[in-house]
Design a protein around this motif. Structure first.
Motif, short mmCIF file in Angstrom:
data_model
loop_
_atom_site.label_atom_id
_atom_site.label_comp_id
_atom_site.label_asym_id
_atom_site.label_seq_id
_atom_site.Cartn_x
_atom_site.Cartn_y
_atom_site.Cartn_z
N ASN A 103 -14.83 21.49 74.42
CA ASN A 103 -15.41 22.29 73.69
C ASN A 103 -14.71 23.17 73.10
O ASN A 103 -15.61 24.35 72.17
CB ASN A 103 -16.70 23.34 75.08
CG ASN A 103 -17.04 21.97 76.26
OD1 ASN A 103 -17.52 21.15 76.11
ND2 ASN A 103 -16.84 21.98 77.40
N GLN A 104 -14.06 23.87 73.87
CA GLN A 104 -12.95 24.68 72.41
C GLN A 104 -12.69 24.72 71.39
O GLN A 104 -13.22 25.08 69.95
CB GLN A 104 -11.20 25.19 73.02
CG GLN A 104 -11.40 26.18 72.00
CD GLN A 104 -9.19 26.33 73.14
OE1 GLN A 104 -8.86 25.31 74.04
NE2 GLN A 104 -8.69 26.68 71.61
N SER B 40 -21.23 20.54 76.21
CA SER B 40 -21.01 20.17 77.38
C SER B 40 -21.57 20.56 78.70
O SER B 40 -22.30 20.77 79.41
CB SER B 40 -19.64 20.21 78.36
OG SER B 40 -19.14 20.96 78.83
N THR B 41 -21.95 22.64 78.00
CA THR B 41 -22.47 23.06 79.41
C THR B 41 -23.16 23.89 78.46
O THR B 41 -23.57 24.14 78.02
CB THR B 41 -21.70 23.91 80.11
OG1 THR B 41 -21.07 25.29 79.48
CG2 THR B 41 -20.41 22.85 81.31
N THR C 83 -23.87 30.09 73.94
CA THR C 83 -22.56 30.76 73.10
C THR C 83 -22.99 30.56 71.88
O THR C 83 -22.00 31.35 70.98
CB THR C 83 -21.06 30.98 74.52
OG1 THR C 83 -21.25 31.44 75.40
CG2 THR C 83 -19.97 31.77 73.40
N ALA C 84 -22.73 29.09 71.96
CA ALA C 84 -22.40 28.58 70.29
C ALA C 84 -24.07 29.19 70.10
O ALA C 84 -23.33 29.93 68.17
CB ALA C 84 -22.32 27.34 69.76
N GLU D 178 -31.47 28.16 76.60
CA GLU D 178 -31.43 27.67 77.77
C GLU D 178 -31.31 28.73 78.80
O GLU D 178 -31.75 28.35 79.54
CB GLU D 178 -30.26 26.92 78.22
CG GLU D 178 -30.45 25.57 76.98
CD GLU D 178 -28.83 24.43 77.17
OE1 GLU D 178 -28.87 23.71 78.40
OE2 GLU D 178 -28.56 24.22 76.06
N ILE D 179 -30.95 29.45 78.59
CA ILE D 179 -30.14 30.53 80.07
C ILE D 179 -30.98 31.70 79.32
O ILE D 179 -30.91 32.18 78.68
CB ILE D 179 -28.90 30.54 80.45
CG1 ILE D 179 -27.60 29.53 80.06
CG2 ILE D 179 -28.88 31.70 81.10
CD1 ILE D 179 -26.61 29.60 79.97
N ASP D 180 -32.20 32.13 80.09
CA ASP D 180 -33.44 33.36 80.43
C ASP D 180 -32.60 34.88 80.33
O ASP D 180 -32.54 35.41 79.43
CB ASP D 180 -34.73 33.15 81.01
CG ASP D 180 -35.66 32.40 80.75
OD1 ASP D 180 -35.22 31.17 79.60
OD2 ASP D 180 -36.13 31.81 81.62
N GLU D 181 -31.84 34.31 81.18
CA GLU D 181 -31.21 35.60 81.26
C GLU D 181 -29.73 36.14 80.21
O GLU D 181 -29.28 37.68 80.43
CB GLU D 181 -30.05 35.80 82.80
CG GLU D 181 -30.86 36.10 84.32
CD GLU D 181 -31.41 33.87 83.81
OE1 GLU D 181 -30.85 33.69 83.09
OE2 GLU D 181 -31.78 34.29 85.37
#
Length: 131
Positions: free
Chosen positions: A42-43, A69-70, A76-77, A102-105
């Protein structure tokens, strides 16, 4: 053998605008996929995304997002892509990235990052792009 592979290439590769050799993203991505430790993989993907954004290759960066993966890392990307687009003066594309989260918050803080990048002065944006 490494030496044979090196012998087949010119001793001085074509240099990019920043004085660095042009990057073969597919080769680097394949190497990153070989990393067995998920966090390291991921990094590596995030490093490749950052490099692509810095080089103005936003579509290349966007293509890499799904390798993460998450949902948190993918968002973040996406945030980095949105800010990169904003710094390059493309507000419509930058805010469109928020719709893909993907994450509304995370939409509010990422939207704020994009606004902050857009409101940077022309000189500040120039320094972002040249970094």
């Amino acid at each position: 053998r490494v030496v044979k592979k090196m012998d087949a290439k010119p001793s001085r590769p074509d240099m990019g605008t920043a004085g660095r050799a042009q990057i073969d993203y597919n080769m680097v991505l394949n190497e990153a996929k070989k990393l067995l430790v998920t966090d390291m993989r991921n990094q590596a993907f995030l490093e490749i995304v950052d490099h692509a954004i810095d080089q103005g290759e936003v579509m290349r960066a966007a293509d890499i997002v799904d390798e993460l993966s998450t949902p948190e890392l993918r968002d973040t990307a996406r945030a980095r892509i949105g800010v990169g687009l904003a710094r390059r003066g493309d507000p419509e594309a930058a805010f469109a990235v928020v719709d893909e989260l993907e994450i509304d918050e995370l939409s509010a803080p990422i939207r704020l990052e994009i606004i902050t990048a857009l409101m940077a002065t022309k000189q500040e944006r120039k320094s972002f792009v040249s970094q």
